[in-house]
Design an enzyme around this catalytic site. Structure first.
Site, PDB file in Angstrom:
ATOM      1  N   ASP A  14      56.621  27.374  34.043  1.00 62.53           N
ATOM      2  CA  ASP A  14      57.858  26.506  34.620  1.00 62.53           C
ATOM      3  C   ASP A  14      58.890  25.478  33.767  1.00 62.53           C
ATOM      4  O   ASP A  14      59.889  25.865  32.973  1.00 62.53           O
ATOM      5  CB  ASP A  14      58.096  26.012  35.692  1.00 62.53           C
ATOM      6  CG  ASP A  14      57.551  27.136  37.002  1.00 62.53           C
ATOM      7  OD1 ASP A  14      57.548  28.309  36.690  1.00 62.53           O
ATOM      8  OD2 ASP A  14      56.834  27.137  37.787  1.00 62.53           O
ATOM      9  N   ARG A  94      52.907  14.310  43.276  1.00 64.50           N
ATOM     10  CA  ARG A  94      54.512  14.806  43.019  1.00 64.50           C
ATOM     11  C   ARG A  94      55.201  13.195  42.739  1.00 64.50           C
ATOM     12  O   ARG A  94      56.099  12.919  42.150  1.00 64.50           O
ATOM     13  CB  ARG A  94      55.180  15.748  43.831  1.00 64.50           C
ATOM     14  CG  ARG A  94      54.861  17.252  43.632  1.00 64.50           C
ATOM     15  CD  ARG A  94      54.535  17.554  42.108  1.00 64.50           C
ATOM     16  NE  ARG A  94      54.360  19.036  41.782  1.00 64.50           N
ATOM     17  CZ  ARG A  94      53.177  19.097  40.866  1.00 64.50           C
ATOM     18  NH1 ARG A  94      52.667  18.244  40.503  1.00 64.50           N
ATOM     19  NH2 ARG A  94      53.302  20.494  40.696  1.00 64.50           N
ATOM     20  N   ASP A 123      57.766  21.241  45.996  1.00 64.12           N
ATOM     21  CA  ASP A 123      57.812  20.118  45.301  1.00 64.12           C
ATOM     22  C   ASP A 123      59.347  19.863  44.455  1.00 64.12           C
ATOM     23  O   ASP A 123      58.845  18.788  44.301  1.00 64.12           O
ATOM     24  CB  ASP A 123      57.272  21.118  43.527  1.00 64.12           C
ATOM     25  CG  ASP A 123      55.855  20.750  43.853  1.00 64.12           C
ATOM     26  OD1 ASP A 123      55.365  19.912  44.816  1.00 64.12           O
ATOM     27  OD2 ASP A 123      55.094  21.568  42.835  1.00 64.12           O
ATOM     28  N   SER A 172      50.279  31.181  40.125  1.00 67.06           N
ATOM     29  CA  SER A 172      51.032  30.254  39.745  1.00 67.06           C
ATOM     30  C   SER A 172      49.429  29.248  39.973  1.00 67.06           C
ATOM     31  O   SER A 172      49.081  28.881  41.231  1.00 67.06           O
ATOM     32  CB  SER A 172      52.331  29.664  40.422  1.00 67.06           C
ATOM     33  OG  SER A 172      52.206  28.889  40.382  1.00 67.06           O
TER      34      SER A 172
HETATM   35  N1  ARG Z   1      51.426  24.776  48.805  1.00 68.02           N
HETATM   36  C1  ARG Z   1      51.527  23.568  48.070  1.00 68.02           C
HETATM   37  C2  ARG Z   1      51.293  22.214  47.906  1.00 68.02           C
HETATM   38  O1  ARG Z   1      53.393  22.413  48.848  1.00 68.02           O
HETATM   39  C3  ARG Z   1      50.430  23.821  46.489  1.00 68.02           C
HETATM   40  C4  ARG Z   1      51.767  23.904  45.538  1.00 68.02           C
HETATM   41  C5  ARG Z   1      51.136  24.009  44.574  1.00 68.02           C
HETATM   42  N2  ARG Z   1      52.220  25.124  43.463  1.00 68.02           N
HETATM   43  C6  ARG Z   1      51.688  25.396  42.242  1.00 68.02           C
HETATM   44  N3  ARG Z   1      52.383  25.884  41.297  1.00 68.02           N
HETATM   45  N4  ARG Z   1      50.254  26.436  42.539  1.00 68.02           N
HETATM   46  O2  ARG Z   1      51.831  21.447  48.057  1.00 68.02           O
END
Ligand code: ARG
Length: 399
Positions: A14, A94, A123, A172
């Site tokens: 990304d 984050r 995110d 991912s």
């Molecule tokens: N579902 C989790 C969260 O919102 C993990 C997201 C992980 N991101 C990824 N690109 N695999 O915190």
């Protein structure tokens, strides 16, 4: 004047695609920032990748200590598990990453803030809200703005000579000291079992026939030592991750409710988090009164919900932090965990603030608890329930 965009850069699909988009479609000079929170990546390689993509400047910030002490430790104090399962590894990192980006953004006098989040995930919420809390600059999110999907991204990457490693083609992944999230690919079928090779922290085969014990010492809610050895905060997390992962502890597979309403199938490797939260929660039960225990679980749930939902900066979160901090005063003691073939059990706990009293609890002759007092207590305790039942029976027999 040339526009200057700043981007939190992981070197993954990304954010690599976003660098090119910012340069080509937005005609921007790009500054990249990699914030180390324990991704386990080679920083030199990431920097080389950024340079190869033609960024003007690249920053690498080691924020691991801050991450552990200001984000992971508060989450342990809050026993934070979103929907009782997810330890918030990505969610906690984050706001910190976004704060660091803002620091550099001010220094570099950029004209726009960018991130590589899609419009489907959580995110974007966490980045946007933290960036917005500290700046009025425009936020550019090409994956979201252009409605890009992963296949298109992979093609775009290929066309631009961006190298993507093989695991990133299948899933991912987001990884830091607190956990590893694996999404996408075959996991998008919620009924299909994750393939063993998706896991790298947790062993799934040839597990030891001998149990492993971990004795975790907490001081005011913070883990400080394992098996009698005081460890530095980062080392402690790494140590428990390794010990527990090696004996098959730490895989979480659940259906998660995202902020934007999507239900997603999420798979995690979070061995350290599972052990430390289990141990901490157990210790709290020993040192807190039953009233504190009942109320704190409501606070904990709300804390996890806010942290998950990108509301790290909300005043309510700070208020909850203040409550939690006070509640941790007596949370000092040691919890013994037994890890065996993928299962985890608390098998012992002790504390200088323990409210467990042997002479009150024992069924032996040394008991100081006068059972006769219980009779009246139980009668009063249940009086409304028993009266209500009698009355309802009486009334229903009349109709
Ligand atoms: N579902 C989790 C969260 O919102 C993990 C997201 C992980 N991101 C990824 N690109 N695999 O915190």
């Amino acid at each position: 004047m040339t526009e200057r965009g700043i981007l939190a850069f992981s070197g993954g699909l990304d954010t690599s695609v976003v660098v090119k988009y910012l340069q080509e479609e937005y005609d921007m000079d790009v500054i990249t920032v990699t914030v180390e929170v324990g991704q386990g990546d080679d920083q030199k390689k990431i920097e080389a990748k950024a340079k190869k993509l033609g960024v003007k400047k690249h920053y690498n910030i080691d924020a691991r200590k801050e991450f552990v002490e200001n984000y992971i430790f508060p989450s342990i104090k809050a026993n934070a598990l979103y929907q009782k399962k997810y330890c918030l590894a990505t969610a906690l990192a984050r706001p910190l990453i976004a704060e660091k980006v803002l620091e550099i953004a001010r220094k570099e006098k950029v004209t726009a803030l960018a991130h590589g989040c899609s419009g489907k995930g959580n995110d974007q919420v966490r980045f946007d809200i933290t960036l917005r809390s500290g700046s009025d600059l425009p936020i550019i999110a090409p994956i979201r703005d252009k409605n890009l999907d992963r296949v298109t991204e992979l093609e775009f990457a290929k066309k631009h000579g961006i190298e993507i490693d093989s695991i990133a083609k299948r899933f991912s992944i987001d990884q830091n000291l607190w956990g590893r999230a694996i999404e996408g690919g075959v996991l998008e079928d919620p009924y299909s079992e994750p393939p063993d090779d998706a896991f790298i922290w947790v062993k799934t085969k040839n597990l030891s026939d001998k149990p492993t014990y971990l004795e975790i010492r907490f001081e005011k809610g913070i883990p400080v030592a394992v098996d009698g050895k005081i460890l530095d905060s980062i080392k402690l997390i790494e140590h428990v991750n390794k010990k527990a992962g090696d004996v098959g502890i730490g895989i979480v597979d659940h259906i998660e409710d995202r902020v934007v309403g999507i239900k997603s199938r999420e798979v995690y490797e979070t061995p350290g988090a599972i052990c430390l939260i289990e141990a901490h929660a157990d210790l709290e039960k020993m040192v807190h009164t039953k009233h504190e225990n009942k109320f704190k679980s409501i606070i904990d749930d709300e804390w996890a919900y806010l942290a998950y939902s990108g509301l790290w900066q909300d005043p309510l979160k700070r208020d909850l932090d203040a409550f939690i901090e006070v509640s941790q005063k007596p949370v000092s003691g040691t919890v013994k965990l037994k890890l065996f073939k993928g299962s985890l059990r608390v098998v012992g706990r002790k504390s200088e603030y323990s409210l467990y009293s042997h002479k009150i609890a024992t069924y032996g002759t040394e008991s100081t608890f006068d059972q006769r007092l219980a009779k009246g207590f139980v009668e009063l305790w249940g009086i409304q329930s028993t009266e209500a039942n009698k009355l309802q029976k009486k009334r229903s027999s009349k109709t």
